[in-house]
Motif scaffolding. Structure first.
Motif, PDB file in Angstrom:
ATOM      1  N   GLY A 192       0.823  -1.205   0.000  1.00  0.00           N
ATOM      2  CA  GLY A 192       0.000   0.000   0.000  1.00  0.00           C
ATOM      3  C   GLY A 192       0.856   1.252   0.000  1.00  0.00           C
ATOM      4  O   GLY A 192       0.587   2.211  -0.741  1.00  0.00           O
ATOM      5  N   ILE A 193       1.891   1.234   0.809  1.00  0.00           N
ATOM      6  CA  ILE A 193       2.784   2.395   0.866  1.00  0.00           C
ATOM      7  C   ILE A 193       3.566   2.538  -0.443  1.00  0.00           C
ATOM      8  O   ILE A 193       3.651   3.627  -1.031  1.00  0.00           O
ATOM      9  N   SER A 194       4.136   1.411  -0.916  1.00  0.00           N
ATOM     10  CA  SER A 194       4.940   1.481  -2.149  1.00  0.00           C
ATOM     11  C   SER A 194       4.082   1.811  -3.361  1.00  0.00           C
ATOM     12  O   SER A 194       4.497   2.579  -4.244  1.00  0.00           O
ATOM     13  N   ASN A 195       2.863   1.254  -3.437  1.00  0.00           N
ATOM     14  CA  ASN A 195       1.980   1.551  -4.572  1.00  0.00           C
ATOM     15  C   ASN A 195       1.549   3.009  -4.589  1.00  0.00           C
ATOM     16  O   ASN A 195       1.400   3.621  -5.651  1.00  0.00           O
ATOM     17  N   TYR A 196       1.340   3.571  -3.395  1.00  0.00           N
ATOM     18  CA  TYR A 196       0.994   4.987  -3.315  1.00  0.00           C
ATOM     19  C   TYR A 196       2.131   5.850  -3.851  1.00  0.00           C
ATOM     20  O   TYR A 196       1.914   6.804  -4.612  1.00  0.00           O
ATOM     21  N   LEU A 197       3.351   5.496  -3.494  1.00  0.00           N
ATOM     22  CA  LEU A 197       4.509   6.240  -3.995  1.00  0.00           C
ATOM     23  C   LEU A 197       4.675   6.042  -5.500  1.00  0.00           C
ATOM     24  O   LEU A 197       5.055   6.973  -6.220  1.00  0.00           O
ATOM     25  N   LEU A 198       4.365   4.830  -5.997  1.00  0.00           N
ATOM     26  CA  LEU A 198       4.458   4.584  -7.436  1.00  0.00           C
ATOM     27  C   LEU A 198       3.426   5.398  -8.203  1.00  0.00           C
ATOM     28  O   LEU A 198       3.702   5.902  -9.291  1.00  0.00           O
ATOM     29  N   ARG A 199       2.236   5.530  -7.639  1.00  0.00           N
ATOM     30  CA  ARG A 199       1.201   6.338  -8.300  1.00  0.00           C
ATOM     31  C   ARG A 199       1.607   7.805  -8.350  1.00  0.00           C
ATOM     32  O   ARG A 199       1.306   8.515  -9.310  1.00  0.00           O
ATOM     33  N   LEU A 200       2.281   8.257  -7.310  1.00  0.00           N
ATOM     34  CA  LEU A 200       2.790   9.636  -7.340  1.00  0.00           C
ATOM     35  C   LEU A 200       3.821   9.815  -8.447  1.00  0.00           C
ATOM     36  O   LEU A 200       3.971  10.906  -9.000  1.00  0.00           O
ATOM     37  N   CYS A 201       4.517   8.718  -8.766  1.00  0.00           N
ATOM     38  CA  CYS A 201       5.526   8.764  -9.859  1.00  0.00           C
ATOM     39  C   CYS A 201       4.896   8.553 -11.231  1.00  0.00           C
ATOM     40  O   CYS A 201       5.612   8.582 -12.252  1.00  0.00           O
ATOM     41  N   GLY A 202       3.584   8.276 -11.295  1.00  0.00           N
ATOM     42  CA  GLY A 202       2.905   8.154 -12.578  1.00  0.00           C
ATOM     43  C   GLY A 202       2.552   6.743 -12.986  1.00  0.00           C
ATOM     44  O   GLY A 202       1.986   6.543 -14.063  1.00  0.00           O
ATOM     45  N   LEU A 203       2.864   5.716 -12.173  1.00  0.00           N
ATOM     46  CA  LEU A 203       2.542   4.329 -12.526  1.00  0.00           C
ATOM     47  C   LEU A 203       1.176   3.980 -11.959  1.00  0.00           C
ATOM     48  O   LEU A 203       0.996   3.899 -10.746  1.00  0.00           O
TER      49      LEU A 203
END
Length: 429
Positions: free
Chosen positions: A145-156
């Motif tokens: 959840g934490i890593s996916n949130y950061l990935l979404r901030l990066c555009g993924l």
């Protein structure tokens, strides 16, 4: 001390397991895996279920790997501090040894093995990873959840693996790499099918000047002679000019027509079927489906102005896939004649595709279709006499010209050493 050493060895082995799992799951052939899963292979289905969500898979692997590495490092440090008097130097030496062991035994060796044998490593690993993921699911979800949130901030945005789609070039690469896994004949046919979308109708059609047809304006004697000597199954029927095609005559109707010499033209018109016109830019794979949809076997090819440019049959397209139907097609039948010197004398009207097919050459096919067109395109003018020229790795001697066209030319493939010498000499000059 012995128990600590055994526990450290077990932790190194677990680190190797997680490393193998990570690489094998990422390197496994998904298309072969999907094929096995469709055939009922349970281990293949289990692996597919894991790699469908790579974030969760990598989450449980990396959590396990990180946990094992940290425990091993802490255990080694504690063991050396309790055993040796000079604990600082001993801890440094032990940590160095553990790092080397982890690097070689826990990382490099298992990852190399898994990269070379992913289909052997991934299924056994999935037996352990599947229940481990279920046990650690809350922790994995929190970390992801934490890593996916950061990935979404990066555009993924897409975090789930869709069923992979392949381009024709990727499929061609897979078929080419199949090698010994399939017979050479099947290999060639599959590549030909893949390449159908690269070719259009005008690449393989019978050109206009080679069309044999029936002109309704001929007298009865000429019509009878044409009907009796034809070697084709279907003939285009036209009036005055091939641009005025009125129908297609099947050879099975010829005996009935010949038996009505008094009404020959009328009998031909009554026996023909309506012509089927095809744009010259139609891709071959599309035309193959169109022939099937319309129930036709012969089409009249026209250009953007409605002028007839050639004929194409269903057999022409099938020959592009399976090769020539005639078992022993000689190069001379395509206008290619070998000389004693090893050169070839080729007619100017010979199709470049036929030259490449018979001689194994790679003349460019993205422009003119005939040898005459290729030579004139590169000359950019009409030669007034004999001329020699080089196109890529091929040498041409144009000696016979007639009616502003190349009748024939001597051709041969240059040795790679000669090509390099000519290029270096040109650069020096």
């Amino acid at each position: 001390m012995a128990l600590s050493l055994i526990l450290t060895l077990v932790l190194v082995v677990l680190c190797a397991f997680f490393s193998m799992s990570e690489i094998s799951m990422m390197a496994i052939n998904r298309y072969r895996l999907m094929h096995r899963a469709r055939n009922g292979d349970k281990s293949a289905r289990r692996v597919l279920a894991l790699i469908k969500r790579p974030d969760r898979l990598l989450g449980v692997i990396l959590i396990g790997n990180t946990l094992v590495s940290n425990i091993a490092a802490s255990l080694t440090t504690q063991m050396t501090m309790n055993t040796f008097a000079n604990s600082s130097i001993a801890a440094l030496i032990a940590t160095t040894i553990l790092t080397v062991a982890m690097l070689i035994i826990g990382e490099v060796m298992p990852k190399t093995w898994a990269a070379l044998r992913p289909e052997q490593v991934a299924p056994p690993c999935s037996r352990i990873l599947t229940p481990l993921l279920a046990c650690c699911f809350p922790l994995v979800v929190m970390v992801n959840g934490i890593s996916n949130y950061l990935l979404r901030l990066c555009g993924l945005r897409q975090l789930k693996n869709e069923e992979p789609a392949m381009s024709s070039e990727e499929l061609r690469a897979i078929v080419s790499d199949a090698g010994r896994l399939m017979p050479a004949r099947n290999h060639s046919m599959l590549l030909s099918i893949i390449d159908l979308d690269k070719s259009t109708v005008d690449d393989i059609m019978v050109p206009r000047h080679e069309i044999d047809g029936i002109d309704l304006d001929w007298d009865d004697v000429t019509l009878l002679a044409a009907l009796r000597r034809t070697q084709h199954t279907r003939l285009p029927v036209y009036r005055s000019t091939i641009n005025n095609v009125v129908g297609i005559l099947h050879i099975r109707n010829v005996p009935e027509i010949i038996n009505q010499p008094a009404q020959l033209s009328a009998a031909i018109v009554a026996a023909i079927c309506a012509p089927y016109f095809i744009p010259e830019s139609t891709p071959l794979h599309t035309q193959l489906l169109n022939f099937r949809q319309h129930g036709r076997r012969l089409g009249v090819v026209v250009d953007e102005y409605g002028e007839v440019t050639g004929l194409i049959s269903l057999e022409d397209i099938l020959e592009e896939i399976v090769g020539d139907f005639t078992a022993h097609v000689q190069p001379s039948q395509a206008g290619i004649f070998e000389e004693e010197s090893g050169c070839y004398r080729i007619a100017g009207s010979t199709l470049l595709r036929d030259i490449n097919r018979h001689l194994g050459w790679q003349l460019p096919l993205n422009g003119p279709r005939t040898l005459n067109g290729l030579l004139l395109e590169h000359l950019e003018n009409l030669p007034q006499g004999p001329i020699t020229m080089r196109i890529d790795n091929y040498q041409f001697e144009v000696s016979a010209l007639q009616h502003n066209a190349v009748v024939s030319a001597r051709c041969w493939k240059l040795d790679p050493a000669d090509v390099r010498y000519q290029r270096s000499s040109h650069a020096h000059r």
